[in-house]
Design a protein around this motif. Structure first.
Motif, mmCIF file in Angstrom:
data_model
loop_
_atom_site.group_PDB
_atom_site.id
_atom_site.type_symbol
_atom_site.label_atom_id
_atom_site.label_comp_id
_atom_site.label_asym_id
_atom_site.label_seq_id
_atom_site.Cartn_x
_atom_site.Cartn_y
_atom_site.Cartn_z
ATOM 1 N N MET A 1 -74.724 -2.064 -4.053
ATOM 2 C CA MET A 1 -74.640 -3.226 -3.188
ATOM 3 C C MET A 1 -73.165 -3.535 -2.912
ATOM 4 S SD MET A 1 -76.107 -7.011 -3.927
ATOM 5 C CE MET A 1 -76.337 -8.071 -2.555
ATOM 6 N N ALA A 2 -72.887 -3.908 -1.711
ATOM 7 C CA ALA A 2 -71.515 -4.235 -1.319
ATOM 8 C C ALA A 2 -71.040 -5.497 -2.030
ATOM 9 C CB ALA A 2 -71.424 -4.424 0.188
ATOM 10 N N LYS A 3 -69.774 -5.545 -2.308
ATOM 11 C CA LYS A 3 -69.149 -6.686 -2.971
ATOM 12 C C LYS A 3 -68.252 -7.425 -2.000
ATOM 13 C CE LYS A 3 -70.797 -5.554 -6.997
ATOM 14 N NZ LYS A 3 -71.892 -6.282 -7.554
ATOM 15 N N VAL A 4 -68.035 -8.687 -2.291
ATOM 16 C CA VAL A 4 -67.151 -9.514 -1.471
ATOM 17 C C VAL A 4 -65.839 -9.694 -2.217
ATOM 18 C CG1 VAL A 4 -66.822 -11.807 -0.459
ATOM 19 C CG2 VAL A 4 -69.087 -10.732 -0.421
ATOM 20 N N ILE A 5 -64.741 -9.535 -1.505
ATOM 21 C CA ILE A 5 -63.411 -9.756 -2.076
ATOM 22 C C ILE A 5 -62.726 -10.833 -1.241
ATOM 23 C CG2 ILE A 5 -61.144 -8.753 -2.524
ATOM 24 C CD1 ILE A 5 -62.488 -6.045 -2.818
ATOM 25 N N HIS A 6 -62.253 -11.869 -1.914
ATOM 26 C CA HIS A 6 -61.472 -12.920 -1.243
ATOM 27 C C HIS A 6 -60.020 -12.732 -1.663
ATOM 28 C CE1 HIS A 6 -64.907 -15.295 0.129
ATOM 29 N NE2 HIS A 6 -65.476 -14.943 -1.009
ATOM 30 N N GLN B 1 -61.295 -2.980 5.142
ATOM 31 C CA GLN B 1 -62.231 -2.165 4.366
ATOM 32 C C GLN B 1 -61.806 -0.702 4.354
ATOM 33 O OE1 GLN B 1 -65.844 -3.080 6.481
ATOM 34 N NE2 GLN B 1 -66.571 -4.476 4.875
#
Length: 80
Positions: A1-6, A34
């Motif tokens: 599953m894709a992850k979110v990076i802030h 990305q």
């Protein structure tokens, strides 16, 4: 599953440069970042692989090795 990076505290000049680079390639800033992060991750993988090739080469020759031997082994390792 894709992850979110802030990412916080990105300087305005860096944000502007990234935005401009993305626009020049006709892609979104998200897509551009990305792709750049993927390249960084792949480069890190290659560095770890190169370290392993150097370690194996040093074990095989049991001593110091010259630059040309290291470069040859790295090249051969990349083609495996």
């Amino acid at each position: 599953m894709a992850k979110v990076i802030h990412i916080r505290d990105v300087p305005d000049s860096v944000h502007a440069a990234l935005t401009q680079a993305a626009q020049s390639q006709g892609i979104s800033l998200t897509r551009y970042v990305q792709r750049e992060l993927k390249q960084v991750a792949e480069r890190e993988h290659l560095v770890r692989h190169n370290v392993e090739v150097i370690r194996r080469t040093q074990e095989q020759v049991s001593g110091s090795i010259d630059r040309e031997t290291i470069l040859k082994e790295l090249h051969d390792g990349r083609t495996e």
